[in-house]
Scaffold this motif. Structure first.
Motif, mmCIF file in Angstrom:
data_model
loop_
_atom_site.group_PDB
_atom_site.id
_atom_site.type_symbol
_atom_site.label_atom_id
_atom_site.label_comp_id
_atom_site.label_asym_id
_atom_site.label_seq_id
_atom_site.Cartn_x
_atom_site.Cartn_y
_atom_site.Cartn_z
ATOM 1 N N GLN A 244 0.836 -1.215 0.000
ATOM 2 C CA GLN A 244 0.000 0.000 0.000
ATOM 3 C C GLN A 244 0.869 1.263 0.000
ATOM 4 O O GLN A 244 0.586 2.229 -0.704
ATOM 5 C CB GLN A 244 -0.929 0.000 1.219
ATOM 6 N N GLU A 245 1.927 1.236 0.824
ATOM 7 C CA GLU A 245 2.824 2.404 0.883
ATOM 8 C C GLU A 245 3.438 2.679 -0.482
ATOM 9 O O GLU A 245 3.502 3.811 -0.939
ATOM 10 C CB GLU A 245 3.978 2.134 1.862
ATOM 11 N N ARG B 10 2.356 1.780 -3.396
ATOM 12 C CA ARG B 10 1.325 2.272 -4.310
ATOM 13 C C ARG B 10 1.133 3.779 -4.133
ATOM 14 O O ARG B 10 1.048 4.517 -5.103
ATOM 15 C CB ARG B 10 0.013 1.541 -4.016
ATOM 16 N N SER B 11 1.091 4.219 -2.869
ATOM 17 C CA SER B 11 0.823 5.648 -2.663
ATOM 18 C C SER B 11 2.009 6.514 -3.100
ATOM 19 O O SER B 11 1.812 7.626 -3.582
ATOM 20 C CB SER B 11 0.426 5.932 -1.210
ATOM 21 N N THR B 12 3.253 6.000 -2.999
ATOM 22 C CA THR B 12 4.388 6.836 -3.443
ATOM 23 C C THR B 12 4.460 6.918 -4.970
ATOM 24 O O THR B 12 5.107 7.799 -5.512
ATOM 25 C CB THR B 12 5.750 6.299 -2.938
ATOM 26 N N HIS C 50 1.925 7.503 -6.784
ATOM 27 C CA HIS C 50 0.678 8.180 -7.155
ATOM 28 C C HIS C 50 0.857 9.163 -8.313
ATOM 29 O O HIS C 50 0.014 9.258 -9.205
ATOM 30 C CB HIS C 50 0.113 8.905 -5.927
#
Length: 491
Positions: free
Chosen positions: A357-358, A360-362, A364
């Protein structure tokens, strides 16, 4: 033999794309006489637009089949050259160098930076010199190397880049390609990663790079981080030498590390267990590491942050394509999650899912990327790199789409800005898995038990890491049997 070979390939091409129309053009009488009645007709390819990729593959196969007919034998391997400037060296003072396979007809250049961790202190470098000498010294390098994946000269393994000029730069500076420090009386090693790249580019300018159209700086692992640190330097170097027309791009594979908290904190005693931030903080001082100027200005006094993809990427001017496994094995290793022998505890399992998840968010704000939900490390030089898919698209196809989008925005705007490619229809550029656990993508590479080397199925692997089907089904709000069926099918 050669004529019939040519004829069969050409007929194959015509039968496949009989729609390519001949466009007769009137020729001046003098020209007609000079060529003694031979007619010349450019082909009109508008009819094959929709199937251009397939058509190009056929053309390339035609070209490939004619190679045996040429007088010179085609050299498939890359050959070793040591740098002429002997002051630019590997860690131990032996000469740095590069492997090259030239492709005379091509104006595309692919420079690949090898990976292989790093060392950040006298102690860790001494230990590396004992166990991994070829990553610190050129004394035992072989004379030739065979390219695989994106470095392969075979169209079936490398459909869009097989014909480029291929350059492989071995990693022997242990500094994530950042150093510019020679060996001195006080230091036992030199760290010259960024100078090695600069010197290789200087030498290639005398071999045809000066008239290149595209230079793709690619790299895996530490080499992938090296791409992020050096792609703007290379573009600037070419501009300052009067070659601003060369389009410089980056391809960073498995080099997008996170400066996250480790699963279990450990003291920074060796490379593998040292937390990423601590290792880089020590390293950047030890190597005299350089980072891109715009990133340095954004993080004055904390230049180490520029070694982490999500911090350096927004400051880059050159377009960069990011390839990153959502569950990168090297990241898990430095975070002290070891998937061997013992079943994984629930805390570790949660940590692994959070990592995805981390990551994926970086990613973005990255416009061009390929991020499969697999537990693996490195991809672009693997022979199976064409088999991995995200949302039905393979990596070579995604890179081809990116190429076309940059070409298009260059034609339309005269520049492609840093990260703003124009997306062609049906040609995806942002490919990232949305399923939440390792190997939920059915095209992931085979998992091996790190302890025994045995291949494991997805079910075996999930059991091994303590995956609880009942609990997961509950979390996803579905019937456990349905979830098990999905896992068995690898979906």
């Amino acid at each position: 033999g050669c004529t019939s070979l040519w004829l069969t390939q050409t007929l194959k091409l015509y039968s496949l794309h009989g729609k390519a129309r001949r466009v007769q053009q009137p020729q001046p009488p003098a020209y007609r006489e000079r060529v003694e009645g031979a007619e010349s007709f450019p082909l009109d390819f508008t009819a094959v637009e929709g199937n251009m990729d397939n058509f190009m593959v056929q053309i390339k196969n035609l070209a490939q089949s004619l190679y045996p007919c040429s007088a010179q034998k085609l050299e498939q391997d890359m050959r070793l050259h040591f740098l002429k400037n002997s002051s630019v060296t590997c860690n131990d003072g032996s000469p740095a160098g590069y492997y090259i396979k030239e492709s005379k007809g091509s104006r595309r250049w692919l420079l690949f930076l090898e990976g292989g961790w790093y060392c950040f202190s006298r102690q860790t470098c001494d230990s590396r010199y004992e166990t991994m000498r070829r990553l610190m010294s050129s004394t035992k390098w072989p004379q030739t190397r065979t390219g695989t994946g994106i470095l392969s000269p075979q169209p079936e393994e490398n459909p869009h880049w097989w014909n480029a000029n291929m350059v492989f730069i071995p990693y022997c500076s242990s500094d994530v390609w950042s150093g510019a420090a020679p060996k001195t009386d006080n230091s036992d090693y030199s760290f010259m990663g960024s100078l090695i790249i600069k010197e290789v580019v200087n030498e290639l300018l005398t071999k045809g790079l000066d008239s290149a159209k595209v230079l793709l700086l690619a790299g895996s692992s530490a080499g992938g981080t090296g791409v992020l640190l050096n792609v703007d330097h290379v573009a600037e170097q070419l501009r300052s030498r009067g070659h601003g027309g060369v389009q410089v791009r980056g391809l960073a594979d498995s080099g997008w590390f996170l400066d996250n908290k480790q699963y279990k904190f450990t003291d920074c005693l060796d490379t593998i267990s040292c937390a990423p931030t601590e290792a880089i903080k020590r390293g950047i001082r030890y190597w005299g590491g350089l980072v891109p100027e715009s990133c340095r200005q954004a993080h004055v006094g904390e230049e180490w942050k520029c070694f982490f993809g999500y911090k350096v990427f927004p400051t880059l001017k050159s377009p960069v394509f990011v390839v990153q496994w959502l569950f990168d094995e090297a990241q898990l290793t430095v975070d002290n999650v070891h998937l061997t022998g013992q079943p994984v505890h629930e805390g570790q399992w949660r940590y692994i899912q959070n990592l995805g998840q981390e990551l994926r968010s970086t990613l973005h704000d990255v416009p061009a990327m390929f991020a499969p939900a697999c537990l693996s490390h490195e991809l672009i030089t693997r022979t199976y790199w064409m088999d991995i898919q995200v949302k039905g698209t393979s990596l070579p196809r995604a890179l081809h789409c990116w190429d076309r989008s940059l070409h298009h925005s260059l034609r339309v705007n005269g520049s492609h800005g840093a990260h703003g490619p124009q997306r062609a229809r049906g040609c995806p550029l942002r490919l990232i898995d949305s399923c939440p656990w390792p190997h939920c993508n059915p095209s992931c590479p085979t998992i091996r038990d790190q302890a025994t080397g045995q291949e494991m199925s997805v079910i075996q692997f999930l059991k091994h890491v303590g995956f609880d089907v009942q609990k997961m089904a509950q979390q996803q709000g579905m019937d456990p049997r349905k979830l098990l069926g999905m896992l068995n099918n690898g979906s």
